[in-house]
Every structure is written in C-alpha cells, then in structure tokens.
Design a protein around this motif. Structure first.
Motif, PDB file in Angstrom:
ATOM      1  N   ASP A  30      -5.507  -0.990 -11.828  1.00 38.64           N
ATOM      2  CA  ASP A  30      -6.658  -0.787 -10.951  1.00 38.64           C
ATOM      3  C   ASP A  30      -6.165  -0.473  -9.544  1.00 38.64           C
ATOM      4  O   ASP A  30      -5.125  -0.994  -9.112  1.00 38.64           O
ATOM      5  CB  ASP A  30      -7.520  -2.044 -10.909  1.00 38.64           C
ATOM      6  CG  ASP A  30      -8.019  -2.443 -12.293  1.00 38.64           C
ATOM      7  OD1 ASP A  30      -7.781  -1.696 -13.259  1.00 38.64           O
ATOM      8  OD2 ASP A  30      -8.646  -3.510 -12.396  1.00 38.64           O
ATOM      9  N   SER A  31      -6.916   0.370  -8.849  1.00 38.78           N
ATOM     10  CA  SER A  31      -6.472   0.794  -7.532  1.00 38.78           C
ATOM     11  C   SER A  31      -7.661   1.189  -6.672  1.00 38.78           C
ATOM     12  O   SER A  31      -8.701   1.584  -7.186  1.00 38.78           O
ATOM     13  CB  SER A  31      -5.523   1.981  -7.690  1.00 38.78           C
ATOM     14  OG  SER A  31      -4.907   2.303  -6.479  1.00 38.78           O
ATOM     15  N   TYR A  32      -7.498   1.067  -5.356  1.00 38.40           N
ATOM     16  CA  TYR A  32      -8.535   1.546  -4.461  1.00 38.40           C
ATOM     17  C   TYR A  32      -8.048   2.824  -3.786  1.00 38.40           C
ATOM     18  O   TYR A  32      -6.862   3.166  -3.861  1.00 38.40           O
ATOM     19  CB  TYR A  32      -9.001   0.462  -3.496  1.00 38.40           C
ATOM     20  CG  TYR A  32      -8.054   0.058  -2.397  1.00 38.40           C
ATOM     21  CD1 TYR A  32      -8.381   0.320  -1.068  1.00 38.40           C
ATOM     22  CD2 TYR A  32      -6.866  -0.601  -2.667  1.00 38.40           C
ATOM     23  CE1 TYR A  32      -7.541  -0.059  -0.038  1.00 38.40           C
ATOM     24  CE2 TYR A  32      -6.018  -0.982  -1.650  1.00 38.40           C
ATOM     25  CZ  TYR A  32      -6.349  -0.711  -0.341  1.00 38.40           C
ATOM     26  OH  TYR A  32      -5.509  -1.079   0.673  1.00 38.40           O
ATOM     27  N   THR A  33      -8.965   3.544  -3.170  1.00 38.84           N
ATOM     28  CA  THR A  33      -8.706   4.909  -2.714  1.00 38.84           C
ATOM     29  C   THR A  33      -7.430   5.073  -1.888  1.00 38.84           C
ATOM     30  O   THR A  33      -6.628   5.957  -2.205  1.00 38.84           O
ATOM     31  CB  THR A  33      -9.933   5.453  -1.951  1.00 38.84           C
ATOM     32  OG1 THR A  33     -11.077   5.313  -2.793  1.00 38.84           O
ATOM     33  CG2 THR A  33      -9.761   6.912  -1.603  1.00 38.84           C
ATOM     34  N   PRO A  34      -7.177   4.260  -0.853  1.00 36.23           N
ATOM     35  CA  PRO A  34      -5.933   4.469  -0.096  1.00 36.23           C
ATOM     36  C   PRO A  34      -4.669   4.329  -0.953  1.00 36.23           C
ATOM     37  O   PRO A  34      -3.682   5.023  -0.711  1.00 36.23           O
ATOM     38  CB  PRO A  34      -5.992   3.391   0.991  1.00 36.23           C
ATOM     39  CG  PRO A  34      -7.454   3.127   1.178  1.00 36.23           C
ATOM     40  CD  PRO A  34      -8.044   3.263  -0.203  1.00 36.23           C
ATOM     41  N   GLU A  35      -4.689   3.446  -1.954  1.00 36.12           N
ATOM     42  CA  GLU A  35      -3.530   3.309  -2.842  1.00 36.12           C
ATOM     43  C   GLU A  35      -3.357   4.555  -3.716  1.00 36.12           C
ATOM     44  O   GLU A  35      -2.230   4.989  -3.970  1.00 36.12           O
ATOM     45  CB  GLU A  35      -3.690   2.077  -3.751  1.00 36.12           C
ATOM     46  CG  GLU A  35      -3.567   0.767  -3.024  1.00 36.12           C
ATOM     47  CD  GLU A  35      -3.837  -0.435  -3.914  1.00 36.12           C
ATOM     48  OE1 GLU A  35      -3.351  -1.515  -3.563  1.00 36.12           O
ATOM     49  OE2 GLU A  35      -4.533  -0.310  -4.942  1.00 36.12           O
TER      50      GLU A  35
END
Length: 111
Positions: A30-35
């Motif tokens: 799982d990841s968020y946009t900046p990552e």
C-alpha cells in the motif's frame, strides 16, 4: 521528408506504461501518492501529481485499486492506495503482455 520527433515518441511510450508502473508499485505494498511519485522518480520515470491523480482515480473507478485514510504523524490524513484482486489479475495480464511485446521487439530488432 518529415523529421521524427524522438522526444514526442518517448513521451507517448512513457504515457503508455505509466498505469502499468503504478500497479506494479502497488504490488509491493500500500502506498500514498508522494510515495508512488518517489518510486517512479527513483526509476527515472518522471511524473507529477497532476498526471498521477487522474490515473489513480481511473484505476479506482475500474475496480483495480481501493484506498483507505490513515492518520499522518505530521499534517493531514493520508490516502493509501492498494491493489484489489481485480487489480492483481489485471497486473498479471499486463505482465504477460509486456513480455510478449518485449519479445516481439527483440525479434524485430534481431536481438
């Protein structure tokens, strides 16, 4: 004779694989946009948030991704994206297609 615009072709090729790259990054976890942007930049696939958000929205609407909100140690909550089962299946199909296309290009180029 018209001159070939190599930069334009490279841009079109990158656009063609960016959705595949996003799914591949999310396969790792799982990841968020900046990552996601950082992972793309680390691979020298330069993408800005304005390009990535429509892709994430489209993939979510297609059922390939889902998301959850998570509190952030600093700043507002973060939206974490994750692959759905449908997204994993689509990625497996894209992996197969990528291998086929790569092999076809190798044959054409005599490599």
């Amino acid at each position: 004779m018209a001159e070939i615009n190599v930069e334009n072709i490279k841009t079109q090729m990158r656009k063609g694989v960016i959705e595949y790259c996003v799914l591949s990054i999310l396969l790792r976890g799982d990841s968020y946009t900046p990552e996601i942007i950082a992972a793309l930049k680390e691979s020298e696939m330069i993408v800005v948030e304005g390009t990535l958000y429509p892709i994430l929205t489209r993939q979510k609407n297609q059922g390939l991704l889902s998301y959850r909100w998570e509190e952030s140690p600093q700043g507002p909550p973060r939206k974490y994206y994750m692959l759905t089962d449908k997204g994993r299946a689509a990625l497996a199909e894209l992996d197969h297609s990528w291998e086929e296309i790569s092999e076809q290009i190798r044959k054409i180029r005599g490599l």
